[in-house]
Structures are given as C-alpha cells and as structure tokens.
Design a protein around this motif. Structure first.
Motif, PDB file in Angstrom:
ATOM      1  N   GLU A 184       0.854  -1.349   0.014  1.00  0.00           N
ATOM      2  CA  GLU A 184      -0.159  -0.013  -0.002  1.00  0.00           C
ATOM      3  C   GLU A 184       0.714   1.382   0.013  1.00  0.00           C
ATOM      4  OE1 GLU A 184      -3.524   2.244   2.861  1.00  0.00           O
ATOM      5  OE2 GLU A 184      -2.791   0.393   3.288  1.00  0.00           O
ATOM      6  N   ALA A 185       1.944   1.257   0.809  1.00  0.00           N
ATOM      7  CA  ALA A 185       2.941   2.293   0.773  1.00  0.00           C
ATOM      8  C   ALA A 185       3.655   2.692  -0.507  1.00  0.00           C
ATOM      9  CB  ALA A 185       3.811   2.232   1.826  1.00  0.00           C
ATOM     10  N   SER A 186       4.037   1.502  -1.203  1.00  0.00           N
ATOM     11  CA  SER A 186       4.604   1.461  -2.409  1.00  0.00           C
ATOM     12  C   SER A 186       3.702   2.370  -3.395  1.00  0.00           C
ATOM     13  CB  SER A 186       5.199   0.080  -2.959  1.00  0.00           C
ATOM     14  OG  SER A 186       6.139  -0.412  -2.044  1.00  0.00           O
ATOM     15  N   ASN A 187       2.503   1.778  -3.651  1.00  0.00           N
ATOM     16  CA  ASN A 187       1.415   2.267  -4.343  1.00  0.00           C
ATOM     17  C   ASN A 187       1.296   3.690  -4.174  1.00  0.00           C
ATOM     18  OD1 ASN A 187       1.451  -0.290  -5.494  1.00  0.00           O
ATOM     19  ND2 ASN A 187      -0.430  -1.053  -4.283  1.00  0.00           N
ATOM     20  N   TYR A 188       1.089   4.228  -3.015  1.00  0.00           N
ATOM     21  CA  TYR A 188       0.750   5.582  -2.723  1.00  0.00           C
ATOM     22  C   TYR A 188       1.945   6.583  -3.070  1.00  0.00           C
ATOM     23  CZ  TYR A 188      -0.112   9.802   0.147  1.00  0.00           C
ATOM     24  OH  TYR A 188       0.074  11.200   0.218  1.00  0.00           O
ATOM     25  N   ILE A 189       3.316   5.937  -2.939  1.00  0.00           N
ATOM     26  CA  ILE A 189       4.181   6.655  -3.308  1.00  0.00           C
ATOM     27  C   ILE A 189       4.602   6.849  -4.877  1.00  0.00           C
ATOM     28  CG2 ILE A 189       6.882   6.959  -3.227  1.00  0.00           C
ATOM     29  CD1 ILE A 189       6.660   5.737  -0.490  1.00  0.00           C
ATOM     30  N   ASN A 190       4.319   5.856  -5.388  1.00  0.00           N
ATOM     31  CA  ASN A 190       4.405   5.758  -7.020  1.00  0.00           C
ATOM     32  C   ASN A 190       3.375   6.574  -7.447  1.00  0.00           C
ATOM     33  OD1 ASN A 190       6.834   3.936  -7.045  1.00  0.00           O
ATOM     34  ND2 ASN A 190       5.348   2.144  -6.980  1.00  0.00           N
ATOM     35  N   ALA A 191       2.244   6.488  -6.995  1.00  0.00           N
ATOM     36  CA  ALA A 191       0.955   7.180  -7.548  1.00  0.00           C
ATOM     37  C   ALA A 191       1.141   8.950  -7.233  1.00  0.00           C
ATOM     38  CB  ALA A 191      -0.417   6.940  -6.954  1.00  0.00           C
ATOM     39  N   ASN A 192       1.928   9.230  -6.127  1.00  0.00           N
ATOM     40  CA  ASN A 192       1.811  10.499  -5.893  1.00  0.00           C
ATOM     41  C   ASN A 192       3.021  11.201  -6.181  1.00  0.00           C
ATOM     42  OD1 ASN A 192      -0.873  11.333  -4.436  1.00  0.00           O
ATOM     43  ND2 ASN A 192      -0.256   9.197  -3.712  1.00  0.00           N
ATOM     44  N   TYR A 193       4.169  10.493  -6.098  1.00  0.00           N
ATOM     45  CA  TYR A 193       5.486  10.916  -6.159  1.00  0.00           C
ATOM     46  C   TYR A 193       6.602  10.641  -7.466  1.00  0.00           C
ATOM     47  CZ  TYR A 193       4.306  11.934  -1.436  1.00  0.00           C
ATOM     48  OH  TYR A 193       3.692  12.303  -0.346  1.00  0.00           O
ATOM     49  N   ALA A 194       6.193   9.748  -8.186  1.00  0.00           N
ATOM     50  CA  ALA A 194       6.622   9.286  -9.377  1.00  0.00           C
ATOM     51  C   ALA A 194       7.122  10.437 -10.344  1.00  0.00           C
ATOM     52  CB  ALA A 194       6.233   8.151 -10.031  1.00  0.00           C
ATOM     53  N   ASN A 195       8.444  10.387 -10.893  1.00  0.00           N
ATOM     54  CA  ASN A 195       9.036  11.422 -11.655  1.00  0.00           C
ATOM     55  C   ASN A 195       9.031  12.643 -10.995  1.00  0.00           C
ATOM     56  OD1 ASN A 195       9.208   9.238 -13.884  1.00  0.00           O
ATOM     57  ND2 ASN A 195       6.794   9.573 -14.146  1.00  0.00           N
ATOM     58  N   LEU A 196       9.123  12.833  -9.748  1.00  0.00           N
ATOM     59  CA  LEU A 196       9.586  13.787  -9.209  1.00  0.00           C
ATOM     60  C   LEU A 196      11.065  13.828  -8.427  1.00  0.00           C
ATOM     61  CD1 LEU A 196       6.392  14.699  -6.765  1.00  0.00           C
ATOM     62  CD2 LEU A 196       7.114  15.771  -9.192  1.00  0.00           C
ATOM     63  N   SER A 197      11.621  15.113  -8.285  1.00  0.00           N
ATOM     64  CA  SER A 197      13.047  14.873  -7.998  1.00  0.00           C
ATOM     65  C   SER A 197      13.077  14.557  -6.581  1.00  0.00           C
ATOM     66  CB  SER A 197      13.848  16.201  -7.882  1.00  0.00           C
ATOM     67  OG  SER A 197      13.098  17.174  -7.190  1.00  0.00           O
TER      68      SER A 197
END
Length: 352
Positions: A184-197
């Motif tokens: 769940e944590a991985s999915n949250y981060i990938n959905a909200n922060y992917a492709n950010l510095s």
C-alpha cells in the motif's frame, strides 16, 4: 572562422594536396615524409624542388616540422586540426556496416552499467587505443519505488530511476509491517511522487506526513531518510569515468617513447579530472568532437588526441564516450567508431 579554416583559406590547392598526402602517409607509416614520397602519392606532377619549396612554406606556417636531422617532415597539431576540419571524406557505406555489426553484437539492450562498460571495451577493441565513457548521470528523479519485507523490522527499499538504474537501501523500522501495508505504501508513493526529484519528494513528504494514517507515518519517515541518503550519495559520487584498453597506448611509440610524456598520460587516467572536464564539455555539443593535443588545457599532452560523442536515453543526453589515442591516429576510422558506438549505445539504453 576557426584557426584551422583560416589556415585552409590561405593554402593554395597544391599546398593542401601535399599537406593532406603528408598527413595520410605519416598516419599510415609513422615515419617522417620526404619529397620523394609526396611525389609518389600526391598525384601531382611537380619537381622535387617545387615540393621542397611548398614544404618549406608549410613549415613556416607551423603546419609541419622536421624532427631531429631527418630530411622528412611530420604534421603538427595545427595540421591535424586543419586535416580533420577540412580534408576528411566520408567512409564507404560498407565500412560503416562492418563497424555497426561489430558494435551491435556487443551492445544488446540490458543493464545500463554493463552496457556502458561494454561500450568502453568495444571502443578500445575497434580502435586499438583507449576507450573512455562518462557514465550516465545518476538521476535525481525516481520512476518507481518498492518496499520489500526482509524480516520483522527490516525492509528493502528498491528505487528505479528513469534510466533503468536500480538502487537498493535496507531500512530499519521500529514496528513490524505486513506485506500488504508495504504494498500500500509503495503504491501510494508511486501514484503521488513518481517522476519527481528526490528534493521535491522530501518537501511534499514533510507537508503531507500529518495527513497520513498513523500506522504509515513511521514508514514514511524512514522512507524520507532513505531518500535523503539517495540524494547525498548521488551528489557525492558525481560522474564516473570508465576507461578500457589504456595499456594499448604503451604500444604507441608517439606516446610511450618519452618517460615524462608517459607519466603525464597515466596521470590523466589516474586522476581523471581533466578527462571529466573534457567529456563534460563534449556532452554540450552536437555530433563527434575532436580534441587534438596542444590546442587546449583539456588535452594535456601534445601527442594525444581525444575523439568524443555524447549519447542519450530517450532523447536526453546522459553521458559522453570516446577514444583516446595519439595525434597520429586514423581519424576517419576513429570518428566512425565513436559515432556508431554512441548511436547504438543510445538505442540500447533506451530499449528497456
């Protein structure tokens, strides 16, 4: 107008032909070139006296010199610059196909680090000089993150960059997390922060931690610390230079005949600072770049030349590669090797 082009404009066709012939014969044979050789290979119907007069003019212009007591002449770095800028002709398509086939065999899509190392090796093998690659700049942006449970309070954090580079961190936690919570944590981060510095992720995490459920807050704090570590490691490492085949240069008399020159050459390889500067300059230019010894502080040895080209991932320049060799190199072939290797490495890195 460059100095080379200015000199080229000053030379008449006869002088250009003789200079081109002299450089080609010296590259091929490694011996000072005399008027008899020029008469034989230039295709010009000139008397020995006329050839000697032209050679005298070229020497006064600083394009050729007479080593020791030899009757022949050799080209200067200025002459090589004029040669590569104004006198080279394209290689036949069959030669391109042969080089491309060899390089393509070695650079199959795969792990970026292995591809870059293979590129340095193939550059060295094909040129018989030293191959050098400025490795892809480590990204400050992540494409995907995954948490994997190792034990009750130890988690593996896997960070994948847009270039395909995979970085691993082992995280210690104060409480135990189930596989479903980690997912769940991985999915949250990938959905909200992917492709950010990474720096942008840190800012947003600080602002959003309070809004998260209590059982995820600690995990996200640990994630924040791991991201900080990733950023610091990226900054500390900087760019890395891979060199292959430097010992090939021990076989090159132009570079190895003088112990002081040899010491300077291997200082270049050991310290890598000047190589980094040179390759960084190359990454901002289009196409193949040629640096000839004596022209700038970037090439510290007059008898050394470097032929470089940038390479890309998905259309973005990420590094530079090239060949280091003597000024007396077959520029036409080395340019071809470097150009094809850069294009095929770009293709392989982009096919993930």
């Amino acid at each position: 107008m460059t100095i080379a082009l200015q000199f080229g404009a000053m030379l008449d066709p006869r002088a250009k032909t003789l200079l081109k012939t002299l450089i080609e014969r010296y590259i091929a044979e490694g011996q000072p070139v005399g008027s008899r050789t020029l008469s034989k290979y230039s295709g010009l119907e000139l008397s020995p006296a006329t050839i000697r007069n032209v050679m005298s003019d070229l020497e006064e212009s600083g394009l050729i010199v007479s080593p020791h007591t030899s009757a022949g002449r050799i080209p200067t770095p200025r002459a090589y610059r004029l040669f590569v800028d104004t006198m080279l002709v394209a290689q036949p398509p069959t030669d391109d196909a042969q080089v491309e086939s060899t390089v393509r065999t070695q650079l199959r899509p795969g792990e970026p680090n292995k591809l870059v190392a293979a590129a340095a090796s193939v550059l060295s093998n094909l040129s018989q000089f030293a191959g050098v690659v400025l490795t892809p700049r480590r990204s400050h942006i992540f494409k995907q993150i995954e948490f994997m449970r190792l034990s009750e309070k130890r988690i593996l954090l896997v960070i994948v960059t847009p270039e395909g580079d995979v970085q691993n961190r082992i995280m210690a936690t104060q409480k135990e997390y189930s596989p479903s919570q980690l997912s769940e944590a991985s999915n949250y981060i990938n959905a909200n922060y992917a492709n950010l510095s990474f720096s942008e992720v840190r800012k947003r995490l600080r602002a959003e931690l309070e809004a998260l459920r209590g059982d995820m807050t600690h995990l996200m704090h640990v994630m924040q610390e791991a991201v900080v570590a990733s950023t610091e490691e990226t900054s500390d490492l900087g760019e890395a230079v891979l060199i292959s085949g430097e010992r090939n240069l021990l076989e090159v008399a132009d570079l190895s005949s003088d112990m002081d020159r040899l010491r300077k050459l291997f200082n270049v390889f050991d310290q890598k600072t000047s190589l980094l500067q040179l390759l960084e300059v190359s990454s901002h230019a289009q196409g193949v770049q040629i640096f000839i010894g004596g022209e700038s502080n970037l090439v510290p040895i007059e008898q050394m030349s470097v032929v470089t080209s940038s390479y890309e991932v998905d259309g973005q320049v990420v590094g530079t590669l090239g060949v280091i060799g003597p000024t007396r190199m077959a520029y036409q072939r080395v340019i071809q090797i470097v150009d094809i290797t850069a294009k095929l490495l770009s293709q392989a890195l982009s096919q993930r």
